[in-house]
Design an enzyme around this catalytic site. Structure first.
Site, PDB file in Angstrom:
ATOM      1  N   ARG A   1      -6.768   1.881   6.476  1.00 26.95           N
ATOM      2  CA  ARG A   1      -6.849   0.473   6.935  1.00 26.95           C
ATOM      3  C   ARG A   1      -6.943  -0.469   5.723  1.00 26.95           C
ATOM      4  O   ARG A   1      -7.989  -0.636   5.102  1.00 26.95           O
ATOM      5  CB  ARG A   1      -8.081   0.271   7.820  1.00 26.95           C
ATOM      6  CG  ARG A   1      -8.292  -1.166   8.236  1.00 26.95           C
ATOM      7  CD  ARG A   1      -7.313  -1.668   9.247  1.00 26.95           C
ATOM      8  NE  ARG A   1      -7.379  -0.894  10.492  1.00 26.95           N
ATOM      9  CZ  ARG A   1      -6.458  -0.982  11.440  1.00 26.95           C
ATOM     10  NH1 ARG A   1      -5.423  -1.756  11.285  1.00 26.95           N
ATOM     11  NH2 ARG A   1      -6.565  -0.257  12.539  1.00 26.95           N
TER      12      ARG A   1
ATOM     13  N   GLN B   1       2.255   3.675  17.126  1.00 25.92           N
ATOM     14  CA  GLN B   1       2.369   2.290  16.631  1.00 25.92           C
ATOM     15  C   GLN B   1       2.725   2.314  15.143  1.00 25.92           C
ATOM     16  O   GLN B   1       2.116   3.060  14.364  1.00 25.92           O
ATOM     17  CB  GLN B   1       1.027   1.578  16.825  1.00 25.92           C
ATOM     18  CG  GLN B   1       0.893   0.320  15.984  1.00 25.92           C
ATOM     19  CD  GLN B   1       0.384  -0.858  16.787  1.00 25.92           C
ATOM     20  OE1 GLN B   1       1.005  -1.278  17.757  1.00 25.92           O
ATOM     21  NE2 GLN B   1      -0.755  -1.379  16.348  1.00 25.92           N
TER      22      GLN B   1
ATOM     23  N   ARG C   1       3.449   6.263   7.440  1.00 29.94           N
ATOM     24  CA  ARG C   1       2.118   5.979   6.850  1.00 29.94           C
ATOM     25  C   ARG C   1       1.096   7.072   7.175  1.00 29.94           C
ATOM     26  O   ARG C   1      -0.027   7.047   6.681  1.00 29.94           O
ATOM     27  CB  ARG C   1       1.611   4.613   7.319  1.00 29.94           C
ATOM     28  CG  ARG C   1       1.347   4.553   8.813  1.00 29.94           C
ATOM     29  CD  ARG C   1       0.814   3.196   9.241  1.00 29.94           C
ATOM     30  NE  ARG C   1       0.523   3.190  10.682  1.00 29.94           N
ATOM     31  CZ  ARG C   1      -0.182   2.241  11.285  1.00 29.94           C
ATOM     32  NH1 ARG C   1      -0.638   1.208  10.601  1.00 29.94           N
ATOM     33  NH2 ARG C   1      -0.416   2.297  12.584  1.00 29.94           N
TER      34      ARG C   1
ATOM     35  N   HIS D   1       3.250  -3.628   5.606  1.00 25.83           N
ATOM     36  CA  HIS D   1       2.140  -4.240   6.363  1.00 25.83           C
ATOM     37  C   HIS D   1       1.013  -4.682   5.411  1.00 25.83           C
ATOM     38  O   HIS D   1      -0.106  -4.158   5.470  1.00 25.83           O
ATOM     39  CB  HIS D   1       1.646  -3.198   7.368  1.00 25.83           C
ATOM     40  CG  HIS D   1       0.812  -3.741   8.475  1.00 25.83           C
ATOM     41  ND1 HIS D   1      -0.413  -4.336   8.277  1.00 25.83           N
ATOM     42  CD2 HIS D   1       1.025  -3.772   9.819  1.00 25.83           C
ATOM     43  CE1 HIS D   1      -0.915  -4.704   9.446  1.00 25.83           C
ATOM     44  NE2 HIS D   1      -0.066  -4.384  10.386  1.00 25.83           N
TER      45      HIS D   1
ATOM     46  N   ASP E   1      -1.255 -13.377  15.611  1.00 26.18           N
ATOM     47  CA  ASP E   1      -0.410 -12.171  15.519  1.00 26.18           C
ATOM     48  C   ASP E   1       1.023 -12.619  15.808  1.00 26.18           C
ATOM     49  O   ASP E   1       1.488 -12.556  16.941  1.00 26.18           O
ATOM     50  CB  ASP E   1      -0.879 -11.132  16.544  1.00 26.18           C
ATOM     51  CG  ASP E   1      -0.240  -9.773  16.285  1.00 26.18           C
ATOM     52  OD1 ASP E   1      -0.696  -8.782  16.879  1.00 26.18           O
ATOM     53  OD2 ASP E   1       0.718  -9.711  15.485  1.00 26.18           O
TER      54      ASP E   1
ATOM     55  N   GLU F   1       3.362  -9.844   6.272  1.00 27.69           N
ATOM     56  CA  GLU F   1       4.133  -8.593   6.202  1.00 27.69           C
ATOM     57  C   GLU F   1       5.636  -8.867   6.142  1.00 27.69           C
ATOM     58  O   GLU F   1       6.220  -9.363   7.114  1.00 27.69           O
ATOM     59  CB  GLU F   1       3.811  -7.753   7.436  1.00 27.69           C
ATOM     60  CG  GLU F   1       2.322  -7.612   7.694  1.00 27.69           C
ATOM     61  CD  GLU F   1       1.996  -7.192   9.100  1.00 27.69           C
ATOM     62  OE1 GLU F   1       2.832  -6.515   9.725  1.00 27.69           O
ATOM     63  OE2 GLU F   1       0.915  -7.555   9.594  1.00 27.69           O
TER      64      GLU F   1
HETATM   65  O1  TA6 Z   1       0.767  -6.507  12.043  1.00 31.74           O
HETATM   66  C1  TA6 Z   1       0.344  -6.909  13.268  1.00 31.74           C
HETATM   67  C2  TA6 Z   1       0.057  -5.719  14.176  1.00 31.74           C
HETATM   68  O2  TA6 Z   1       1.223  -5.306  14.837  1.00 31.74           O
HETATM   69  C3  TA6 Z   1      -1.045  -6.139  15.133  1.00 31.74           C
HETATM   70  O3  TA6 Z   1      -0.560  -6.245  16.452  1.00 31.74           O
HETATM   71  C4  TA6 Z   1      -2.103  -5.048  14.958  1.00 31.74           C
HETATM   72  O4  TA6 Z   1      -1.902  -4.021  15.891  1.00 31.74           O
HETATM   73  C5  TA6 Z   1      -1.849  -4.614  13.523  1.00 31.74           C
HETATM   74  O5  TA6 Z   1      -0.429  -4.579  13.432  1.00 31.74           O
HETATM   75  C6  TA6 Z   1      -2.535  -3.341  13.110  1.00 31.74           C
HETATM   76  O6  TA6 Z   1      -1.906  -2.225  13.655  1.00 31.74           O
HETATM   77  P1  TA6 Z   1      -2.542  -0.763  13.304  1.00 31.74           P
HETATM   78  O7  TA6 Z   1      -1.685   0.220  14.043  1.00 31.74           O
HETATM   79  O8  TA6 Z   1      -2.456  -0.590  11.800  1.00 31.74           O
HETATM   80  O9  TA6 Z   1      -3.971  -0.820  13.762  1.00 31.74           O
END
Ligand code: TA6
Length: 294
Positions: A58, A76, A81, A157, A202, A261
């Site tokens: 993180r 996601q 990563r 990111h 966001d 990002e």
């Molecule tokens: O960068 C924005 C985003 O898509 C947010 O919606 C939030 O979910 C963030 O990424 C962090 O995502 P993660 O999967 O790293 O917790």
């Protein structure tokens, strides 16, 4: 040099002659630190970051590939990563020959497992460079080595470290259209002034300029992001409530970070067999010349 980082995970430390430095973990190909020549840390790393696969670290600069966001059968932000990368000992020649820069070449290729969840063959090369002025450059080169087309979305990111989010301004995204992730990705148009922050944000800004400035008023520091091959820009701060809901994020961490990002999200990138895509991000941190009343 290569050394052991948190939990014994391998990391590479880049040092530039004038004193700036960067660190990148082979886990995730993940830059976790970028310091200027005064040793000041410029990237945010959560006070509760979990350096334990398969959880992504993180903070720093997570690589979102082969998708940005959460849709379809992938996790996601994809899986690059969450995988171990290796050092690329014989990268194909880069167009710009690097002179006295500290750099490392990493490579990620899908495992048998990965090919089951996402049946595409590619080579993902990531070059991380510290320039003479302490600039941090990330260049991704993704080559489709499959016999069929390869489509993906992508983001660096990037978590920037800021002294106080309520004193931060972003310039370069005014009047642009954006998709609001907090409103089912509905499309809006940004107002005409620099963006400031007083609640969760966001937003996926579309067709953004190559240069975006993030001004940290208290530190009198401006981050400049320059990007190439990455038409969109995501701006995210979870703010207080969402910060509390994230186990690997300190309750107050949201006050000291902003994600800006460089991304390719709205339009999927599609490579024909043998074709290569390049996505570049250059970060610099310069003193802000402040005029009063700014
Ligand atoms: O960068 C924005 C985003 O898509 C947010 O919606 C939030 O979910 C963030 O990424 C962090 O995502 P993660 O999967 O790293 O917790």
């Amino acid at each position: 040099e290569i050394c052991k980082g948190v939990n014994g995970l391998d990391k590479v430390v880049l040092r530039e002659v004038r004193g700036s430095s960067a660190e990148v973990y082979l886990y995730g190909g993940h830059v976790t630190s970028w310091r200027n020549d005064h040793g000041e840390e410029l990237l945010f790393l959560s006070t509760k970051a979990i350096f334990k696969p398969p959880k992504a670290i993180r903070g720093g600069i997570p690589i979102c590939f082969p998708q940005f966001g959460s849709h379809g059968n992938l996790d996601q932000h994809g899986f690059a990563r969450n995988r171990f990368w290796s050092i690329d000992t014989n990268p194909p020649p880069f167009p710009t020959v690097s002179t006295n820069k500290a750099l490392i070449d990493l490579i990620f290729k899908p495992s048998e497992e990965d090919l089951k969840t996402w049946p595409h063959s590619y080579e993902f090369r990531l070059r991380i460079t510290l320039g003479p002025g302490g600039d941090l450059m990330l260049t991704s080169r993704i080559r489709n080595i499959d016999a069929k087309p390869l489509s993906f979305t992508f983001a660096y990111h990037t978590y920037l470290s800021v002294s106080d989010i309520s004193e931060v301004r972003v310039e370069g995204l005014e009047t642009l259209d954006f998709l609001d992730n907090l409103k089912a990705k509905e499309r809006f148009t940004e107002q005409g002034d620099a963006i400031t922050f007083e609640s969760e944000v966001d937003k996926i800004y579309l067709a953004t300029p190559t240069k975006i400035a993030v001004i940290d008023h208290e530190k009198k520091r401006t981050f400049v992001l320059r990007k190439d091959g990455l038409p969109d820009a995501v701006v995210w701060n979870p703010w207080e409530k969402k910060a509390k809901s994230m186990a690997d994020f300190g309750d107050d961490d949201y006050k000291h970070m902003l994600c800006v990002e460089a991304a390719a999200v709205e339009k999927v990138i599609t490579l024909k067999p043998g074709e290569e895509w390049k996505g570049r991000l250059e970060l610099s941190a310069v003193p802000s010349s402040y005029r009063s009343g700014q």
